[in-house]
Design an enzyme around this catalytic site. Structure first.
Site, short mmCIF file in Angstrom:
data_model
loop_
_atom_site.label_atom_id
_atom_site.label_comp_id
_atom_site.label_asym_id
_atom_site.label_seq_id
_atom_site.Cartn_x
_atom_site.Cartn_y
_atom_site.Cartn_z
N GLU A 398 0.85 -1.19 0.00
CA GLU A 398 0.00 0.00 0.00
C GLU A 398 0.89 1.25 0.00
O GLU A 398 1.85 1.31 0.76
CB GLU A 398 -0.87 -0.09 1.26
CG GLU A 398 -1.41 1.18 1.80
CD GLU A 398 -2.02 0.98 3.21
OE1 GLU A 398 -2.37 -0.17 3.59
OE2 GLU A 398 -2.12 1.98 3.93
N HIS A 482 -2.84 -5.59 10.85
CA HIS A 482 -3.76 -6.61 10.34
C HIS A 482 -3.65 -7.93 11.11
O HIS A 482 -3.28 -8.96 10.54
CB HIS A 482 -3.48 -6.90 8.85
CG HIS A 482 -3.60 -5.71 7.95
ND1 HIS A 482 -3.07 -5.68 6.68
CD2 HIS A 482 -4.21 -4.52 8.13
CE1 HIS A 482 -3.34 -4.51 6.13
NE2 HIS A 482 -4.02 -3.78 6.98
N ASN A 520 -5.45 -5.77 2.37
CA ASN A 520 -6.05 -5.24 3.59
C ASN A 520 -7.33 -6.02 3.87
O ASN A 520 -8.12 -6.29 2.97
CB ASN A 520 -6.35 -3.76 3.40
CG ASN A 520 -5.18 -3.03 2.75
OD1 ASN A 520 -4.80 -3.36 1.63
ND2 ASN A 520 -4.60 -2.11 3.44
P1 FAE Z 1 -12.29 -5.15 15.16
O1 FAE Z 1 -12.67 -4.21 14.07
O2 FAE Z 1 -10.96 -5.00 15.81
O3 FAE Z 1 -13.44 -5.04 16.27
C1 FAE Z 1 -13.39 -5.69 17.50
C2 FAE Z 1 -14.19 -4.87 18.50
O4 FAE Z 1 -14.43 -5.66 19.66
C3 FAE Z 1 -13.46 -3.62 18.99
O5 FAE Z 1 -14.34 -2.52 18.92
C4 FAE Z 1 -13.07 -3.96 20.42
O6 FAE Z 1 -13.03 -2.81 21.27
C5 FAE Z 1 -14.17 -4.91 20.82
N1 FAE Z 1 -13.79 -5.88 21.86
C6 FAE Z 1 -12.71 -6.68 21.87
N2 FAE Z 1 -12.70 -7.46 22.96
C7 FAE Z 1 -13.86 -7.17 23.65
C8 FAE Z 1 -14.42 -7.65 24.87
N3 FAE Z 1 -13.82 -8.59 25.59
N4 FAE Z 1 -15.59 -7.11 25.30
C9 FAE Z 1 -16.20 -6.13 24.56
N5 FAE Z 1 -15.70 -5.64 23.41
C10 FAE Z 1 -14.54 -6.16 22.94
O7 FAE Z 1 -12.40 -6.66 14.69
N6 FAE Z 1 -7.97 -2.98 7.11
C11 FAE Z 1 -8.37 -2.76 5.84
O8 FAE Z 1 -9.01 -3.64 5.24
N7 FAE Z 1 -8.08 -1.59 5.20
C12 FAE Z 1 -7.34 -0.60 5.81
O9 FAE Z 1 -7.10 0.47 5.21
C13 FAE Z 1 -6.89 -0.81 7.14
N8 FAE Z 1 -6.13 0.11 7.77
C14 FAE Z 1 -5.85 -0.07 9.12
C15 FAE Z 1 -5.19 0.96 9.81
C16 FAE Z 1 -5.00 0.84 11.19
C17 FAE Z 1 -4.30 1.95 11.93
C18 FAE Z 1 -5.47 -0.31 11.87
C19 FAE Z 1 -5.28 -0.45 13.37
C20 FAE Z 1 -6.09 -1.33 11.19
C21 FAE Z 1 -6.28 -1.22 9.81
N9 FAE Z 1 -6.95 -2.21 9.10
C22 FAE Z 1 -7.29 -2.02 7.78
C23 FAE Z 1 -7.36 -3.48 9.74
C24 FAE Z 1 -8.85 -3.56 10.04
O10 FAE Z 1 -9.30 -2.38 10.71
C25 FAE Z 1 -9.12 -4.82 10.88
O11 FAE Z 1 -8.72 -5.93 10.11
C26 FAE Z 1 -10.57 -4.95 11.26
O12 FAE Z 1 -11.02 -3.86 12.02
C27 FAE Z 1 -10.81 -6.25 12.04
O13 FAE Z 1 -12.20 -6.45 12.17
P2 FAE Z 1 -12.78 -7.37 13.30
O14 FAE Z 1 -14.25 -7.44 13.14
O15 FAE Z 1 -12.01 -8.64 13.32
#
Ligand code: FAE
Length: 543
Positions: A398, A482, A520
């Site tokens: 990227e 990721h 991503n």
């Molecule tokens: P996620 O979105 O992490 O959601 C999990 C949620 O569960 C969070 O809100 C937590 O606070 C909550 N949680 C966890 N444990 C508990 C608990 N015990 N009790 C209550 N709540 C809880 O999971 N991906 C892309 O495809 N494109 C991008 O451009 C991209 N850029 C990124 C840039 C950054 C800076 C970061 C950090 C990540 C990036 N990602 C990107 C990765 C992407 O955001 C990530 O793969 C997804 O958000 C994961 O989705 P999930 O549903 O697995």
């Protein structure tokens, strides 16, 4: 109901959901549902047919599909609802002026780029607060994750990439790829509001000079670049550039949240979920334990915290259907704790395995003085160097922004490499541990280095050694954006995310992806969750 009428109703419900989120935030509620938009704080829902843990991609899809199926659902999210402006009139702070809103209970920010010209000028002292970005530290790897209603969608770069079908099939051999590419990927893209930058504007605007400069360097090395879609509204971005809309992507906002323009999950899936009237959301509640009652229903323990992080109440919830969407770290931790502490002893031995960084490595190149990247940089990436088909060294890189408001000649990249190494989590002494070695990161670095040595050679350029701390390293090999795996589809679960050994317990998030997806990951996570929910609602609803 005619399709037109249905569309009108859904739109009306979506708007009601958005209103519920806004009203709840304004009144400081930690419970959000259509009831809370209408009346004062509603009675606590201590049990519901379905509970969803986490409100990121996996959790949001589960909540919407359950709500639409008429199933009363409670979503428990440990982070805040991000909808109330602070004293500066903004909900989120920018990357160049971070304050307490930036990071999850820290006294100092921990930005991915730690230094500039080896100087500690990036991070700032802050007060501890449930800020939107967390960096979870393990021995040789730290993991950035979003905290709040919308999870990672609040902090990510919005790049909405569908993986090459051949690699998807390699990673998920038992999943029907034709169905994924014909039904679930298109559904995910449409629900997430994926759109693309106007190529003519891209070619002419100062805001993407940095991308064009990186594209030229790649082309000089004979490498292919490709436009990448995003969930940031590009019409809004063009209006930002024209001065007719408030600036966000063009005002250095991204990893600590975007105040405008980004279609994060609270604007899409979660608003629609709340709009069904069947979904209630509790914020600042962290699920700490899962067990099973004698009748086979689920019992959850959750700590409700205040803005200082103090636990103000420990609650119990009961449900018949439990969906885990806490992300790769959150879901894996909950399951491992349940297995190791004996509340769910039959969980498969593979829980905690198959974890990877999606081969993430960040790096910077120093351009020649005449190859400027511009002081003005949009924070939303729109292009990647696509060398994934190079069987000897597959990399998708990227082209990342580095918006500092000054010309710095740095081309920044987040390389996604095909690193076959996998880590394993364990749970001991009350905490999650990750068995991941520096040598495993070195595999990603070697692959990124091969590609970028080639680019540097073709352009007579060098790496930047000043961006990742005082030790002068060129490759950030100790953090990832990721995190994937820990509860892999078809291993710890069946082929639809049903956790082995425990009926009516499901995983819908990034922990299902076996460590790597080549691009991503959030479009893949969303599409797989859509597929799971279709199957579960068709087959398990009466179970
Ligand atoms: P996620 O979105 O992490 O959601 C999990 C949620 O569960 C969070 O809100 C937590 O606070 C909550 N949680 C966890 N444990 C508990 C608990 N015990 N009790 C209550 N709540 C809880 O999971 N991906 C892309 O495809 N494109 C991008 O451009 C991209 N850029 C990124 C840039 C950054 C800076 C970061 C950090 C990540 C990036 N990602 C990107 C990765 C992407 O955001 C990530 O793969 C997804 O958000 C994961 O989705 P999930 O549903 O697995």
């Amino acid at each position: 109901m005619t399709p037109k009428l249905m569309q009108r109703q859904l739109t009306r419900r979506h708007i009601l959901g958005m209103a519920a989120l806004q009203t709840a935030a304004a009144l400081g509620f930690t419970r959000v549902g259509l009831q809370s938009a209408r009346a004062a704080e509603p009675a606590a829902v201590e049990s519901a047919p379905a509970v969803v843990v986490g409100s990121g991609y996996g959790g949001a899809v589960a909540a919407l599909r359950l709500g639409r199926a008429g199933i009363r659902t409670l979503v428990l999210e440990m982070g805040k609802l991000w909808n109330t402006p602070g004293s500066d009139g903004k909900v989120f702070c920018s990357t160049i002026a971070p304050d307490e809103r930036s990071m999850w209970f820290r006294t100092r920010t921990e930005a991915p780029l730690a230094t500039f010209l080896w100087l500690d000028v990036v991070d700032r002292d802050i007060s501890p607060y449930p800020g939107v970005l967390d960096r979870v530290h393990f021995e040789n790897m730290s993991v950035y994750v979003g905290r709040g209603v919308g999870g990672g969608s609040l902090v990510n770069g919005g790049m909405a990439v569908t993986p090459p079908q051949a690699y998807f099939t390699e990673q998920f051999p038992t999943v029907d790829a034709a169905e994924m590419y014909g039904t679930y990927f298109p559904r995910a893209r449409s629900m997430l509001g994926v759109n693309s930058v106007d190529p003519a504007w891209f070619e002419s605007t100062e805001w993407y000079r940095f991308t064009r400069t990186s594209r030229k360097a790649a082309a000089n090395a004979g490498l292919k670049t490709t436009f990448v879609p995003n969930v940031y509204d590009f019409d809004h971005m063009q209006r930002e550039a024209a001065g007719t809309a408030p600036r966000s992507a063009l005002a250095q906002e991204v990893i600590y949240g975007n105040n405008h323009g980004k279609r994060s999950l609270d604007k899409t899936y979660l608003a629609a979920a709340l709009g069904t009237g069947n979904v209630t959301l509790h914020t600042l509640e962290r699920v700490t334990g899962i067990s099973r009652a004698g009748d086979g229903s689920w019992v959850l323990t959750a700590d409700r915290i205040d803005a200082t992080g103090a636990v103000v109440e420990t609650k119990q919830y009961g449900c018949r259907y439990l969906f885990l969407g806490g992300g790769s770290l959150g879901t894996t931790e909950l399951l491992l704790r349940a297995r190791e502490t004996g509340t769910l002893p039959e969980l498969d031995a593979s829980v905690g395995t198959g974890w990877g960084t999606n081969g993430n490595v960040m790096l910077g190149r120093a351009n020649h003085i005449w190859d400027t990247v511009g002081a003005d940089q949009s924070t939303m990436p729109v292009m990647g160097i696509d060398d994934w088909d190079n069987a000897a060294n597959p990399v998708f890189a990227e082209i990342a922004p580095l918006p500092m408001g000054l010309e710095h000649w740095v081309s920044l990249y987040l390389a996604i490499t095909k690193n076959p190494e996998r880590g394993t989590f364990s749970y001991a002494d009350g905490s999650l541990r990750l068995d991941w070695s520096a040598a495993q990161s070195a595999v990603s670095v070697a692959m990124a280095k091969k590609l970028f040595d080639w680019i540097n050679a073709a352009n007579a350029t060098i790496y930047r050694y000043d961006l990742f701390g005082s030790t002068g390293k060129a490759f950030a090999d100790d953090f990832c954006y990721h995190p994937l795996g820990g509860c892999v589809l078809g291993k710890a679960t069946d082929d639809y995310g049903r956790v082995k050994g425990y009926p009516r317990l499901y995983v819908t998030d990034g922990s299902l992806v076996p460590g790597s997806i080549g691009v991503n990951p959030f479009v893949t996570i969303t599409a797989l969750a859509e597929r799971t929910m279709d199957r579960v609602l068709a087959e398990d609803a009466a179970a």
